[in-house]
Design a protein around this motif. Structure first.
Motif, PDB file in Angstrom:
ATOM      1  N   MET A   1      35.721  37.511  40.437  1.00 37.95           N
ATOM      2  CA  MET A   1      37.245  37.318  40.737  1.00 37.95           C
ATOM      3  C   MET A   1      38.227  38.311  39.769  1.00 37.95           C
ATOM      4  O   MET A   1      39.141  38.443  40.022  1.00 37.95           O
ATOM      5  CB  MET A   1      37.529  35.782  40.238  1.00 37.95           C
ATOM      6  CG  MET A   1      38.706  35.202  40.732  1.00 37.95           C
ATOM      7  SD  MET A   1      39.165  33.509  40.007  1.00 37.95           S
ATOM      8  CE  MET A   1      39.625  34.046  38.004  1.00 37.95           C
TER       9      MET A   1
ATOM     10  N   THR B   1      38.814  41.121  44.780  1.00 42.78           N
ATOM     11  CA  THR B   1      39.454  39.855  44.770  1.00 42.78           C
ATOM     12  C   THR B   1      41.070  40.057  44.318  1.00 42.78           C
ATOM     13  O   THR B   1      41.745  39.603  45.172  1.00 42.78           O
ATOM     14  CB  THR B   1      38.707  38.785  43.985  1.00 42.78           C
ATOM     15  OG1 THR B   1      37.400  38.705  44.564  1.00 42.78           O
ATOM     16  CG2 THR B   1      39.539  37.377  44.151  1.00 42.78           C
ATOM     17  N   ARG B   2      41.140  40.722  43.292  1.00 42.02           N
ATOM     18  CA  ARG B   2      42.307  40.798  42.797  1.00 42.02           C
ATOM     19  C   ARG B   2      43.462  41.684  43.690  1.00 42.02           C
ATOM     20  O   ARG B   2      44.363  41.412  43.973  1.00 42.02           O
ATOM     21  CB  ARG B   2      42.433  41.501  41.528  1.00 42.02           C
ATOM     22  CG  ARG B   2      41.887  40.697  40.471  1.00 42.02           C
ATOM     23  CD  ARG B   2      42.507  39.372  39.910  1.00 42.02           C
ATOM     24  NE  ARG B   2      43.792  39.611  39.242  1.00 42.02           N
ATOM     25  CZ  ARG B   2      44.707  39.031  38.946  1.00 42.02           C
ATOM     26  NH1 ARG B   2      44.838  37.637  39.674  1.00 42.02           N
ATOM     27  NH2 ARG B   2      45.632  39.187  38.202  1.00 42.02           N
TER      28      ARG B   2
ATOM     29  N   ARG C   1      44.464  39.626  46.584  1.00 42.72           N
ATOM     30  CA  ARG C   1      45.431  38.778  46.440  1.00 42.72           C
ATOM     31  C   ARG C   1      46.804  39.124  46.604  1.00 42.72           C
ATOM     32  O   ARG C   1      47.796  38.431  47.202  1.00 42.72           O
ATOM     33  CB  ARG C   1      45.165  37.989  44.810  1.00 42.72           C
ATOM     34  CG  ARG C   1      46.436  37.290  44.357  1.00 42.72           C
ATOM     35  CD  ARG C   1      46.481  35.767  44.914  1.00 42.72           C
ATOM     36  NE  ARG C   1      47.466  35.086  44.508  1.00 42.72           N
ATOM     37  CZ  ARG C   1      47.330  34.107  43.239  1.00 42.72           C
ATOM     38  NH1 ARG C   1      45.772  34.134  42.678  1.00 42.72           N
ATOM     39  NH2 ARG C   1      47.995  33.536  42.732  1.00 42.72           N
TER      40      ARG C   1
ATOM     41  N   TYR D   1      31.085  31.050  43.597  1.00 46.82           N
ATOM     42  CA  TYR D   1      31.669  32.600  43.756  1.00 46.82           C
ATOM     43  C   TYR D   1      32.439  32.480  44.548  1.00 46.82           C
ATOM     44  O   TYR D   1      33.684  32.811  44.682  1.00 46.82           O
ATOM     45  CB  TYR D   1      30.640  33.356  44.013  1.00 46.82           C
ATOM     46  CG  TYR D   1      29.703  33.722  42.986  1.00 46.82           C
ATOM     47  CD1 TYR D   1      29.589  34.656  42.003  1.00 46.82           C
ATOM     48  CD2 TYR D   1      28.358  32.878  43.032  1.00 46.82           C
ATOM     49  CE1 TYR D   1      28.750  35.141  41.089  1.00 46.82           C
ATOM     50  CE2 TYR D   1      27.393  33.447  41.967  1.00 46.82           C
ATOM     51  CZ  TYR D   1      27.604  34.373  41.152  1.00 46.82           C
ATOM     52  OH  TYR D   1      26.546  34.575  40.030  1.00 46.82           O
ATOM     53  N   CYS D   2      32.405  31.960  45.802  1.00 48.33           N
ATOM     54  CA  CYS D   2      33.241  31.967  46.764  1.00 48.33           C
ATOM     55  C   CYS D   2      34.260  31.130  46.569  1.00 48.33           C
ATOM     56  O   CYS D   2      35.672  31.259  46.832  1.00 48.33           O
ATOM     57  CB  CYS D   2      32.427  31.510  48.448  1.00 48.33           C
ATOM     58  SG  CYS D   2      31.443  32.389  48.861  1.00 48.33           S
TER      59      CYS D   2
ATOM     60  N   VAL E   1      37.138  32.367  44.360  1.00 45.36           N
ATOM     61  CA  VAL E   1      37.902  33.256  45.239  1.00 45.36           C
ATOM     62  C   VAL E   1      38.940  32.565  46.199  1.00 45.36           C
ATOM     63  O   VAL E   1      40.243  32.799  46.325  1.00 45.36           O
ATOM     64  CB  VAL E   1      37.258  34.198  46.021  1.00 45.36           C
ATOM     65  CG1 VAL E   1      38.023  35.240  46.845  1.00 45.36           C
ATOM     66  CG2 VAL E   1      36.231  35.168  44.963  1.00 45.36           C
TER      67      VAL E   1
ATOM     68  N   HIS F   1      41.482  31.124  44.246  1.00 41.71           N
ATOM     69  CA  HIS F   1      42.403  32.173  43.773  1.00 41.71           C
ATOM     70  C   HIS F   1      43.397  32.842  44.579  1.00 41.71           C
ATOM     71  O   HIS F   1      44.529  33.050  44.566  1.00 41.71           O
ATOM     72  CB  HIS F   1      41.493  33.398  43.218  1.00 41.71           C
ATOM     73  CG  HIS F   1      42.336  34.565  42.654  1.00 41.71           C
ATOM     74  ND1 HIS F   1      43.275  34.528  41.339  1.00 41.71           N
ATOM     75  CD2 HIS F   1      42.570  35.712  43.003  1.00 41.71           C
ATOM     76  CE1 HIS F   1      43.547  35.638  41.311  1.00 41.71           C
ATOM     77  NE2 HIS F   1      43.317  36.390  42.058  1.00 41.71           N
TER      78      HIS F   1
ATOM     79  N   VAL G   1      37.695  40.275  52.679  1.00 41.53           N
ATOM     80  CA  VAL G   1      37.688  40.443  51.272  1.00 41.53           C
ATOM     81  C   VAL G   1      36.047  40.545  50.943  1.00 41.53           C
ATOM     82  O   VAL G   1      35.273  39.978  51.667  1.00 41.53           O
ATOM     83  CB  VAL G   1      38.264  38.999  50.794  1.00 41.53           C
ATOM     84  CG1 VAL G   1      38.145  38.888  49.077  1.00 41.53           C
ATOM     85  CG2 VAL G   1      39.528  38.629  51.099  1.00 41.53           C
TER      86      VAL G   1
ATOM     87  N   PRO H   1      31.964  38.015  46.944  1.00 44.56           N
ATOM     88  CA  PRO H   1      32.545  37.592  45.801  1.00 44.56           C
ATOM     89  C   PRO H   1      31.529  37.700  44.703  1.00 44.56           C
ATOM     90  O   PRO H   1      31.838  37.531  43.520  1.00 44.56           O
ATOM     91  CB  PRO H   1      32.856  36.052  46.327  1.00 44.56           C
ATOM     92  CG  PRO H   1      32.089  35.832  47.278  1.00 44.56           C
ATOM     93  CD  PRO H   1      32.049  37.058  48.106  1.00 44.56           C
TER      94      PRO H   1
END
Length: 260
Positions: free
Chosen positions: A1, A6-7, A10, A57-58, A61, A64, A142, A145
């Protein structure tokens, strides 16, 4: 994350590049860990299984990107009662399976978007995407993760296009969370991988594999940059070994999550 994958994903959600998020799919599937792990029994005992192994993990995300989970509906299966160790000095030994090894969950986020999560130790091979977010104006691909980087792609105006890295820790690794915590304490900002987030993710994971329908009960501060708050209706629970539930957990958002 905390990595760039992931970032970076977002930002287009926050910037409304896919419109209002409607649905997300997330897959973490393997044939099981007994083929390579010399002592794999703990993966198949209470507290193990794919949902609690790779599911967080999923789920981290998904929270998030779309915000906290309000309700979970799940179904779980245990196709095989035994597994066989495939490597190491105990290769060939059989051991019992005590938990569900294929779990499918539907999560309703507090804003109304729905996420479908599949975690499995029963998939010999797969070509599934890791995570996709679908909105009223586009879609977002995505990366895995279970990693820290990877391509992020946006579908808009009739085509997929890669997005440049825009945020996150380049070259992130397992110690990045500690570095982020230290920086957060020094600058007075919330750190991203908080205990509240971890509690919320675990609370959201439990019902899909074992509990009746319920709301989450935890509270969690979310990472900065609130995603949009989609509108939606609560869905009915579907039949399955594990019925849906509402989560009693709530995650605090940073910002209203509404269009200006």
């Amino acid at each position: 994350m905390l990595g760039t994958g992931t970032r970076t994903a977002r930002k287009p959600v926050d910037d409304w590049l896919i419109g209002t998020p409607v649905a997300t799919t997330a897959f973490m599937t393997t044939p099981g860990h007994e083929a390579w792990h010399p002592d794999p029994e703990f993966y198949y005992r209470p507290g193990g299984g794919p949902l609690l192994d790779t599911g967080p993990y999923c789920l981290s995300v998904l929270v998030h990107l779309l915000g906290p989970v309000a309700e979970v509906t799940g179904a779980a299966a245990t196709p095989r009662a035994e597994r066989v160790i495939g490597s190491g000095p105990r290769a060939g030994q059989r051991f019992p399976v005590e938990v569900a090894t294929h779990v499918t969950g539907v999560l309703e986020h507090a804003g109304g978007a729905l996420s479908t999560l599949v975690t499995s130790f029963d998939a010999h091979a797969a070509r599934l995407p890791r995570i996709e977010v679908h909105g009223t104006a586009g879609s977002l691909s995505v990366p895995d993760p279970n990693g820290f980087d990877g391509p992020v792609e946006l579908y808009a105006a009739g085509r997929w296009q890669p997005l440049p890295v825009s945020v996150g820790h380049p070259g992130a690794g397992r110690g990045t969370g500690l570095a982020d915590l230290a920086d957060a304490l020094a600058t007075g900002r919330p750190h991203l991988a908080s205990a509240e987030l971890a509690e919320h993710v675990q609370d959201a994971a439990r019902p899909a594999g074992a509990s009746p329908s319920r709301r989450t009960s935890s509270r969690s501060a979310r990472p900065p940059g609130a995603p949009p708050a989609p509108t939606g209706r609560r869905r009915r629970s579907v039949p399955g070994r594990a019925a849906g539930r509402r989560s009693g957990l709530r995650c605090a958002r940073h910002g209203s999550g509404r269009r200006p």
